[in-house]
Design a protein around this motif. Sequence first.
Motif: not given
Length: 252
Positions: A211-229
């Motif tokens: 996410a914009d250069g912040r990396s997380v290794r060995d993921v099994v699932s990733v949920e993404i949504r827009s953040e209107p707040e």
Amino acid sequence: MSGIAFRASATPVAQAALAELTARHGQTALGHARVVVALGGDGFMLQTLHDTQSAGLPVYGMNCGTVGFLMNAYEPKGLADRLAAAEETVINPLHMRATTVGGRVVEALAINEVSMLRAGPQAAKLAIYVDGRLRLEELVCDGALLCTPAGSTAYNYSAHGPILPIGSDVLALTAVAAFRPRRWRGALLPKTAVVRFEVIHPDKRPVMADADGRSVRDVVSVEIRSEPEICHRILFDPGHGLEERLLVEQFA
């Protein structure tokens, strides 16, 4: 013009610009500033937007890097007039919630995109859900990403994804080097969509999320949504805003 909080990348060019501009305008602490001026390239602009998010201030970038898609041209003279005339664009980031093989949950925000990338010698295998419904049972690929309109000319564009108008209220879901389905090129989704990637065989085919250069290794699932707040306020010189730049890119 007083009330400017200058931020600069560590490059010699940006540091020289910082010295010149603070000599002209002074340096205001973030808590007392009216505007932030970021000196660097696009990567530094993203960093500045993240770092100053809680202040709620508009950010005006001046290009001391290479491409500078999110930046204005660097010119030390007339900065006060340029800031007074600047046009504001408001963008919302993406929120990523990644779960690793070990059960660790990592949350991060991305202004450009959240990407899934293979982290081993074999292609990744991903299942894609949109709003809880399975839309693609198996994508064999080097990766996939979900991007905002502001980020559509970055990694998304290099992966042959579409350029999105800045006010379109859509997100682009783009495959990176898809092998199967070979002809699948991605999808356009409403801004309100919730996208979930699930990694198939994460032990054999490890995947990292970014996410914009912040990396997380060995993921099994990733949920993404827009953040209107959360609203990022970016300033551009008249006639050179994001909407115009996105149009120019499509006719280049």
